[in-house]
Enzyme design. Structure first.
Site, PDB file in Angstrom:
ATOM      1  N   THR A  17       0.832  -1.203   0.000  1.00 46.59           N
ATOM      2  CA  THR A  17       0.000   0.000   0.000  1.00 46.59           C
ATOM      3  C   THR A  17       0.868   1.255   0.000  1.00 46.59           C
ATOM      4  OG1 THR A  17      -1.578  -1.228   1.370  1.00 46.59           O
ATOM      5  CG2 THR A  17      -1.946   1.133   1.148  1.00 46.59           C
ATOM      6  N   ASP A 276       1.593  10.188  13.447  1.00 44.94           N
ATOM      7  CA  ASP A 276       2.208   8.853  13.426  1.00 44.94           C
ATOM      8  C   ASP A 276       3.712   8.922  13.188  1.00 44.94           C
ATOM      9  OD1 ASP A 276       2.157   9.604  10.769  1.00 44.94           O
ATOM     10  OD2 ASP A 276       1.785   7.582  10.029  1.00 44.94           O
ATOM     11  N   ARG A 281      -0.185  11.006   9.367  1.00 43.16           N
ATOM     12  CA  ARG A 281      -1.525  10.737   9.915  1.00 43.16           C
ATOM     13  C   ARG A 281      -1.852  11.705  11.035  1.00 43.16           C
ATOM     14  NH1 ARG A 281      -2.720   4.317  10.291  1.00 43.16           N
ATOM     15  NH2 ARG A 281      -1.869   3.757   8.248  1.00 43.16           N
ATOM     16  N   GLU A 362      -8.558   9.533   4.186  1.00 48.32           N
ATOM     17  CA  GLU A 362      -8.758   8.104   4.409  1.00 48.32           C
ATOM     18  C   GLU A 362      -9.218   7.875   5.841  1.00 48.32           C
ATOM     19  OE1 GLU A 362      -6.081   5.278   2.126  1.00 48.32           O
ATOM     20  OE2 GLU A 362      -4.653   6.713   2.910  1.00 48.32           O
ATOM     21  N   SER A 364      -8.171   5.849   7.817  1.00 51.98           N
ATOM     22  CA  SER A 364      -7.043   5.444   8.651  1.00 51.98           C
ATOM     23  C   SER A 364      -6.295   6.650   9.217  1.00 51.98           C
ATOM     24  CB  SER A 364      -6.088   4.589   7.828  1.00 51.98           C
ATOM     25  OG  SER A 364      -5.704   5.284   6.646  1.00 51.98           O
ATOM     26  N   LYS A 375      -0.628  12.646   2.505  1.00 53.95           N
ATOM     27  CA  LYS A 375      -1.462  13.077   3.611  1.00 53.95           C
ATOM     28  C   LYS A 375      -0.566  13.792   4.611  1.00 53.95           C
ATOM     29  CE  LYS A 375      -1.464   8.353   5.582  1.00 53.95           C
ATOM     30  NZ  LYS A 375      -0.890   7.461   4.578  1.00 53.95           N
ATOM     31  N   ARG A 495      -8.988  -6.231   7.592  1.00 57.85           N
ATOM     32  CA  ARG A 495      -9.656  -5.019   8.045  1.00 57.85           C
ATOM     33  C   ARG A 495     -11.142  -5.131   7.685  1.00 57.85           C
ATOM     34  NH1 ARG A 495      -5.290  -2.335   9.621  1.00 57.85           N
ATOM     35  NH2 ARG A 495      -3.539  -1.878   8.214  1.00 57.85           N
TER      36      ARG A 495
HETATM   37  C1  VG1 Z   1      -2.926   1.419   5.739  1.00 52.86           C
HETATM   38  C2  VG1 Z   1      -4.184   2.261   5.710  1.00 52.86           C
HETATM   39  C3  VG1 Z   1      -4.208   3.119   4.461  1.00 52.86           C
HETATM   40  C4  VG1 Z   1      -2.946   3.979   4.417  1.00 52.86           C
HETATM   41  C5  VG1 Z   1      -1.718   3.096   4.514  1.00 52.86           C
HETATM   42  C6  VG1 Z   1      -0.434   3.881   4.598  1.00 52.86           C
HETATM   43  O1  VG1 Z   1      -2.895   0.553   4.634  1.00 52.86           O
HETATM   44  O2  VG1 Z   1      -5.330   1.433   5.764  1.00 52.86           O
HETATM   45  O3  VG1 Z   1      -5.373   3.901   4.470  1.00 52.86           O
HETATM   46  O4  VG1 Z   1      -2.880   4.707   3.222  1.00 52.86           O
HETATM   47  O5  VG1 Z   1      -1.797   2.275   5.688  1.00 52.86           O
HETATM   48  O6  VG1 Z   1      -0.484   4.789   5.652  1.00 52.86           O
HETATM   49  P1  VG1 Z   1      -3.316  -1.004   4.726  1.00 52.86           P
HETATM   50  O7  VG1 Z   1      -3.030  -1.599   3.379  1.00 52.86           O
HETATM   51  O8  VG1 Z   1      -2.526  -1.606   5.840  1.00 52.86           O
HETATM   52  O9  VG1 Z   1      -4.775  -1.003   5.069  1.00 52.86           O
HETATM   53  V1  VG1 Z   1       0.948   5.237   6.408  1.00 52.86           V
HETATM   54  O10 VG1 Z   1       0.605   6.477   7.442  1.00 52.86           O
HETATM   55  O11 VG1 Z   1       1.451   3.728   6.797  1.00 52.86           O
HETATM   56  O12 VG1 Z   1       2.009   5.811   5.154  1.00 52.86           O
HETATM   57 CO    CO Z   2       2.285   7.388   8.021  1.00 50.69          CO
END
Ligand code: VG1
Ligand code: CO
Length: 542
Positions: A17, A276, A281, A362, A364, A375, A495
């Site tokens: 992702t 985060d 985030r 998102e 998340s 983001k 999820r």
């Molecule tokens: C998670 C979140 C997704 C977000 C991604 C990266 O992915 O659900 O919304 O974009 O993390 O966020 P997944 O595939 O685990 O659901 V970050 O702050 O890790 O760059």
């Molecule tokens: Co992040």
């Protein structure tokens, strides 16, 4: 000086992702990082004569990895490398720096919200010239390059001094070490009404920002304390630590529990927030109130015009498919186009570049706008402070007014973490095959209206992305989404996203889990997930 070292492909270097994420020890193994970096260079057609931005969230192995990447950029004859001091750059600051300098791309070292440390996780993301995460066409080319790699090149030179600001010439490459905070803080000043926020704080408004021992500490201190005048103790856990103090740098009620307790307690501050590991985030809290990320996105959509950078309104808005429909209600009321994309910020890039969306988010805890292509945690915090300063009301009042105007989308995500990968994949595959027969069937009292395997057609470049989550709509206006995480490093994480709508004026102040009890029961009846995953319940509920 430039050494060519023969290697062979390492299996599993497929970006998920958000970049390539593995256990830190996997990244520290011989050739692992080098192979992947060389594959990035090969996958993007080389970096000769190009400018790259490099930095990370400061987690364990960040400093060593930056040295390797800079030396490999020098070996590949990059024209210029811009590095955050001490190898630090938040993800949003890196995105901004790429855009500000007109760089050709950047390498960001982070596993985001995943725990760090020698026994934690590490990650590498590649961002393109627009400042955003590489789109799938690029990550596919990088992955393809990992499977045919035979050698990598690295400059055999002494370690670069990452602590001193300034520029040095190394072979054909200019290496510049920059302040990681200053440019980003200036951008924030251009977007938000700092005078109004400063006056709010000077008037006694109390705030807490939890940097969770991760990269946002220095950013939050500079912006909230130095430029906005908040007392120094407004920023908690402000020093970045290689292991994030042993915690999960994930800003949600579960992992930011100390802040949560303070905000729900007696004599709580007016406003609480957290970010985060890599700063992209956000979590937003008021006195006695937790604002879900989906609601926060909708509130920002409804009020962004109060911030100077958005005074002329929004071109359009976008959310990831599992994010609640609260945004759609604002978009409809305001006559804005609203897009639903697959999970992951990379899918917003084209909409932002094309000027079709100004605001994206998102569920998340990721929110952002066209000011960069990632983001942005502190951006969301400042947007909220700007809204509160302009309206002169509390977070609780903002939420009550929002739900009164638009109704409320009760929302929750249940995560089943590190479950057996085979069992999780089988659960999804079985449900996928049952989708066509589901409409009309009743589960725990809810009748299925529509069921689909979400695919996305990018309206800008026409690319198609399939199998991005199973989406089930019930007749009573409820929705269920199931998908497998693409950021984990052990087993699989399922999820489960659930939402239901209350139009009001009654029933707007219920507990989310209670309001969603029917959907939770229908999910169990439909998937039998607890038996299949051998779990009594979810590991994390947000
Ligand atoms: C998670 C979140 C997704 C977000 C991604 C990266 O992915 O659900 O919304 O974009 O993390 O966020 P997944 O595939 O685990 O659901 V970050 O702050 O890790 O760059
Ligand atoms: Co992040």
């Amino acid at each position: 000086m430039i050494k060519t070292i023969s290697t062979h492909p390492i299996e599993g270097q497929k970006p998920g992702t958000s970049g390539l994420r593995k256990k830190t020890r996997v990244f520290m193994a011989p050739r692992y990082l080098e192979n992947f970096i060389q594959s990035i260079w090969n996958g993007i057609g080389g970096v000769q004569g190009k400018m790259l931005v490099i930095g990370g969230d400061g987690r364990f192995f960040n400093a060593e990895a930056v040295q390797v990447i800079v030396k490999m950029a020098i070996a590949a004859r990059a024209a210029k490398v811009v590095i955050g001091q001490n190898g630090l750059l938040s993800t949003p600051a890196a995105s901004h720096l790429i855009r500000l300098r007109g760089a050709d791309g950047g390498v960001i070292l982070s596993a985001s919200h995943n725990p760090g440390g020698e026994d934690g996780d590490f990650g590498v993301k590649f961002n393109t010239a627009n400042g955003g995460p590489a789109p799938e066409s690029v990550t596919d080319a990088i992955f393809a390059a990992t499977t045919t790699l035979t050698a990598y090149q690295i400059a055999e030179i002494a370690d670069i001094d990452l602590s001193t600001l300034g520029t040095v010439q190394l072979l054909e490459t200019q290496v510049e070490v920059v302040d990681p905070v200053a440019d980003y803080a200036t951008l924030m000043e251009q977007l938000f009404d700092f005078d109004a926020i400063r006056a709010l704080i000077a008037g006694g408004f109390r705030l807490r920002f939890d940097a969770m021992h991760a990269v946002t500490g220095p950013y939050a201190h500079e912006i909230l304390v130095t430029r906005l005048g908040a007392p120094a103790d407004s920023v908690l856990n402000a020093t970045p630590l290689p292991d994030f103090g042993g915690g999960h740098p994930d800003p949600n009620p579960v992992w930011a529990h100390a802040l949560m307790a303070e905000m729900m307690g007696k004599d709580a501050p007016d406003f609480g927030a957290a970010s985060d590991g890599d700063g992209d985030r956000n979590m937003i809290l008021g006195r006695g109130v937790y604002v879900t990320p989906s609601d926060s996105l909708a509130v920002i959509a409804a009020n962004a015009h109060l911030a100077p950078g958005y005074a002329t309104g929004l071109a359009g808005v976008a959310r990831s498919m599992p994010t609640s429909c609260a945004l759609d209600r604002v978009a409809q009321a305001r006559g804005l186009e609203c897009y639903a994309t697959p999970t992951g910020w990379k899918f917003f890039g084209n909409l932002l570049d094309a000027g079709r969306a100004t605001l994206c988010g998102e569920e998340s805890a990721g929110t952002g706008s066209d000011h960069i292509r990632e983001k942005d945690g502190l951006w969301a915090v400042l947007m909220w402070l700007n809204i509160l300063a302009s309206k002169g009301v509390s977070v609780a009042q903002v939420m009550a007014e929002h739900w009164r105007d638009f109704g409320r989308d009760y929302y929750s995500r249940h995560d089943y973490e590190e479950v057996d990968a085979g069992a999780a994949q089988a659960l999804i595959a079985d449900l996928r095959s049952r989708l066509p027969g589901l409409p009309g069937q009743v589960f725990a009292g809810l009748r299925v209206a529509r069921a689909e395997d979400f695919g996305y057609d990018d309206p800008v470049d026409g690319s198609h992305t399939a199998q991005q989550g199973l989406q089930i709509f019930f007749e009573q206006g409820a929705r269920l989404v199931l998908r497998l995480s693409g950021t984990g490093t052990a087993g699989a994480t399922l999820r489960v996203y659930m939402e239901c709508y209350a139009a009001g004026p009654e029933g707007l102040a219920r507990d989310a889990q209670e309001a969603l009890a029917d959907v939770i029961a229908a999910t169990d009846a439909l998937t039998d997930l607890k038996t299949r995953l051998e779990r009594a319940g979810p590991d994390v509920v947000t």
